[in-house]
Design a protein around this motif. Structure first.
Motif, mmCIF file in Angstrom:
data_model
loop_
_atom_site.group_PDB
_atom_site.id
_atom_site.type_symbol
_atom_site.label_atom_id
_atom_site.label_comp_id
_atom_site.label_asym_id
_atom_site.label_seq_id
_atom_site.Cartn_x
_atom_site.Cartn_y
_atom_site.Cartn_z
ATOM 1 N N CYS A 120 -107.194 38.381 31.066
ATOM 2 C CA CYS A 120 -106.724 38.787 32.387
ATOM 3 C C CYS A 120 -105.962 40.095 32.247
ATOM 4 O O CYS A 120 -105.668 40.544 31.146
ATOM 5 C CB CYS A 120 -105.821 37.710 32.987
ATOM 6 N N ASN A 121 -105.645 40.713 33.386
ATOM 7 C CA ASN A 121 -104.770 41.872 33.356
ATOM 8 C C ASN A 121 -103.344 41.430 33.061
ATOM 9 O O ASN A 121 -102.978 40.280 33.344
ATOM 10 C CB ASN A 121 -104.791 42.586 34.714
ATOM 11 N N CYS A 122 -102.554 42.335 32.536
ATOM 12 C CA CYS A 122 -101.152 41.986 32.336
ATOM 13 C C CYS A 122 -100.500 41.819 33.707
ATOM 14 O O CYS A 122 -100.912 42.455 34.671
ATOM 15 C CB CYS A 122 -100.452 43.045 31.485
ATOM 16 N N PRO A 123 -99.501 40.944 33.838
ATOM 17 C CA PRO A 123 -98.854 40.711 35.134
ATOM 18 C C PRO A 123 -98.260 42.010 35.694
ATOM 19 O O PRO A 123 -97.850 42.883 34.924
ATOM 20 C CB PRO A 123 -97.747 39.714 34.812
ATOM 21 N N GLN A 124 -98.168 42.092 37.039
ATOM 22 C CA GLN A 124 -97.663 43.303 37.675
ATOM 23 C C GLN A 124 -96.237 43.615 37.225
ATOM 24 O O GLN A 124 -95.908 44.753 36.906
ATOM 25 C CB GLN A 124 -97.719 43.153 39.199
ATOM 26 N N TRP A 125 -95.393 42.584 37.179
ATOM 27 C CA TRP A 125 -93.994 42.793 36.784
ATOM 28 C C TRP A 125 -93.887 43.350 35.369
ATOM 29 O O TRP A 125 -92.973 44.104 35.058
ATOM 30 C CB TRP A 125 -93.170 41.505 36.924
ATOM 31 N N PHE A 126 -94.867 42.968 34.547
ATOM 32 C CA PHE A 126 -94.855 43.493 33.180
ATOM 33 C C PHE A 126 -95.285 44.955 33.183
ATOM 34 O O PHE A 126 -94.695 45.803 32.525
ATOM 35 C CB PHE A 126 -95.784 42.650 32.292
ATOM 36 N N ASN A 127 -96.306 45.234 33.999
ATOM 37 C CA ASN A 127 -96.798 46.613 34.106
ATOM 38 C C ASN A 127 -95.702 47.534 34.655
ATOM 39 O O ASN A 127 -95.583 48.698 34.253
ATOM 40 C CB ASN A 127 -98.033 46.646 35.001
ATOM 41 N N ASP A 128 -94.900 46.992 35.589
ATOM 42 C CA ASP A 128 -93.835 47.785 36.215
ATOM 43 C C ASP A 128 -92.777 48.246 35.204
ATOM 44 O O ASP A 128 -92.072 49.227 35.449
ATOM 45 C CB ASP A 128 -93.155 46.972 37.326
ATOM 46 N N LEU A 129 -92.679 47.524 34.108
ATOM 47 C CA LEU A 129 -91.698 47.922 33.085
ATOM 48 C C LEU A 129 -92.018 49.306 32.530
ATOM 49 O O LEU A 129 -91.161 49.981 31.977
ATOM 50 C CB LEU A 129 -91.700 46.922 31.917
ATOM 51 N N PHE A 130 -93.280 49.706 32.743
ATOM 52 C CA PHE A 130 -93.732 50.967 32.149
ATOM 53 C C PHE A 130 -93.820 52.103 33.175
ATOM 54 O O PHE A 130 -94.381 53.141 32.891
ATOM 55 C CB PHE A 130 -95.100 50.766 31.478
ATOM 56 N N ILE A 131 -93.253 51.871 34.404
ATOM 57 C CA ILE A 131 -93.326 52.885 35.460
ATOM 58 C C ILE A 131 -92.736 54.217 34.990
ATOM 59 O O ILE A 131 -93.351 55.266 35.111
ATOM 60 C CB ILE A 131 -92.595 52.398 36.753
#
Lengths: 150, 150, 150, 150
Positions: A120-131
């Motif tokens: 699956c894709n990584c969770p959105q909240w996890f992706n947001d850590l890299f904003i």
């Protein structure tokens, strides 16, 4: 690029008959490196698992240059160069107490649903850590918050 | 090309919280694979050490495809494609009980003098094991001699 | 009294800087010993887990007498003296290739429901394995059925 | 009585299929505990080895009370109650983050000459570390000197 540094002391259990750290045990040091890297990003591998996502390693590469010695405090430099998608890649550099590079490597981990074991894709909240990914540096961060890593 | 097959049963100790074999423990399976491969060549890693030669791993690559399950009997296929010189390269394929490829990898090991820790050529007697290299097949060999591997 | 014998070859990974097997790794050998003992009783630890029962170790004792050497084939003698109840106790004796006792120990394992993690009695079908307990000997059994332990 | 406290974070590698730390891995935590205890006594296990003395474990006892969880920071309390002679005994208590005792145990280690592998008395300089034994407390000591344990 996000860089995290963690220290680990070589245990007797991790050495082998040759007198140095057994080659396979560096995979554990890399694990410690990436887990602490995620913690410095205000996340944790445990939080990911608790949210139903597992991250099996799908590729491991290690290039050994020098042996790691018993009782030495090693520095594990963990580097994330690209934002995560369905996978996340970590680069590692291990330094001994003399600050000599003793090995370097990389791992690719996949994001997988715990129930279905499907990618699956990584969770959105996890992706947001890299904003603010380009701005982030663990050294800055560890200065402004309590670093409870062991 | 020399091919050796060894079997190993997955221990509880080798699994992790995810329920499968911890990724770093495959390095141990690869060790078992190459040690048994050398034994089938009428040599042994122990004999090399006893003669003053050590063989540190200088590169490890593993590509994980499927998880290895607790209590499964895994088949480790170890392949030597080229004659050894100052280094020796082993290729590995790990199969589960359903004969599905679960991971594959390779290791490069250097020959090193035990006293000086300096690189060296592999001993002549070790090199001689590979004289009839193209003809050698572990399956033939294991048929004509007692295979005491565990 | 039920006695089971299993063999295990010492891996390089299991040795330490002292040149012998790391003391903590004997716990893995004991695990191999008891898992194969259950298999010889026509059961398996895996079958117990699949039926919803887990068996955490609640006590471990090891008395080390001689070091275990790299590449040696060790014999693990696993002994069950009493029928299981809410707990099961295993005794172990480890012998080297010269048939010298190198360490002996014991473990007590509890039966626990996987969902509740509460202690429980061992399942009836598991207890039934011990009906003819006094008559059972693994050596007899391994003569009359295929022994597929690795 | 000398008491030392060390912290260690549970690695994924140390867990097993049950979801908790594998029972045999607590031997590693005890090793970390006693190695750091010696360091707080102004000595080190490495210094002993460098002086030609090895300290094989001759007895290990662990009583497991609660499971150790992934990513938890465990506190290892290591206690020396008697002065060393030809042997030294360490007592251990492991606490989780909630300060709950999860297991306790003990190890006896022998002093052995590296060359002859014969038992010997502990070196005088090591014995001298215990002169003011009753007065010594690691907590006082760690307040007055730099504690570089990881």
């Amino acid at each position: 690029m996000f860089i995290s540094e963690t220290k680990v002391r070589v245990r007797y259990a991790e050495t082998d008959k040759m007198g140095y750290v057994y080659y396979g045990n560096c995979a554990q040091y890399y694990e410690v490196g990436r887990v602490e890297a995620l913690r410095k990003l205000d996340s944790s591998y445990k939080a990911l698992e608790d949210s139903g996502i597992m991250m099996p390693v799908i590729q491991l590469i290690i290039n050994f240059k020098k042996p790691a010695l018993y009782d030495d405090i090693l520095t594990i430099k963990t580097i994330i160069k690209e934002k995560p998608g369905v996978k996340i890649k970590f680069y590692y550099e291990l330094y001994n107490e003399m600050n000599v590079l003793i090995n370097q490597g990389e791992t690719i981990l996949a994001f997988v649903h715990q129930n279905t074991m499907k990618p699956c894709n990584c969770p959105q909240w996890f992706n947001d850590l890299f904003i603010d990914f380009d701005l982030k540096e663990c050294f800055e961060r560890t200065n402004i918050k309590k670093n409870n890593s062991v």
